[in-house]
Design a protein around this motif. Sequence first.
Motif: not given
Length: 352
Positions: A93-95, A116-120, A122-128
Amino acid sequence: MRAAVYHGPRDLRLESVPEPEAGPGDVKLRVLYNGICGSDLHEYYDGPVTTRTTPHPLTGVKNPVILGHELCGEVVAVGEGVEDMPLGCLVAVDPLESCGHCVWCKDGQYPHCPQVALHGYNRQGGLAEYTVVRRDMAHRLPPGMTAQQGALIEPLAVAFNTANRCGLEAGQTVAIHGAGPIGIGVCLTLKRRGVNVIVIDPSPLRRSVVERLGARWTLDPTDCDPVAAVRDLTGGRGAHASVDAAGAPSAFRAALHGTRVDGTAVVVAIHHVPIVIPPFEMLMPEVYVTGVAMSAHAFPSVIAEMALGSYPQDGWVETIPFEALVERGLERLKRQEGLKILVDVGTPTAKH
Ligand SMILES: [Zn+2]
Ligand SMILES: [Zn+2]
């Protein structure tokens, strides 16, 4: 589902939260591995830095938020309109998520999008266990690539862009200050292009890792004057390019002064204090100083390089269980133990 939720500094909780669903244009992933980044460390100990206490203008997300932006997952569902992402395939994933219609986005320079938003963050991220990304942020991995390799694509994309910014040809020399995961990625990328690599790092462990990975020379900046040593190794002129992947003011100054006239000094580290340079030190070196706008556009190239074997993982990549995220992840990295730590978030359902 289980997720690592950031509530504020030193307050990261493994919690049970509702599973996200894929909206139109989205891809839903079962996360397999998510790497811990230096910026996660900064967020955990000194935040909020990148996360927000007010809604993000593009996503509306604010804290508490699920961390994690270096991830590999398996596609488990797609939203309306997504037809080219088979279920079960692995993606990196490109965050970066951008607005898509400002001048920067129109010019293809999406990291510069004002929204610009960053996954993890400014979005619910990948530690899930599950996460949802836009289709254009998901990059399919070729058959045979592992999920651990997939989770390294994002930091290696940052390193790849840094290497490109150096503008070097085979036979030239680079001085890389800082042998963390990004410094290692730059070393591997440039070595592959026939560039001679000097790595400067105070840690004996890190120096031995990059020596094994092919750095031609390593220097301990606590034991020598790194500028004089780099000049000695380059016929007195300095390196053709230098990289500050350390984030210490002394590393930036050494990068500036260890670069030859008309060379390039690339800053990829995040500095936490302002860099103060006496005016003549900035004026006289006649060095081009530049930064790196994250992982932009590098994913396809890095995935192809990974498939070719350009990024051996021995000695610098380890995995930890999800429950150990704070104790064996963040706290160890804070003590400068370990290099790239990948969190084992889930088990794949399909065969890869
Ligand atoms: Zn990162
Ligand atoms: Zn935009």
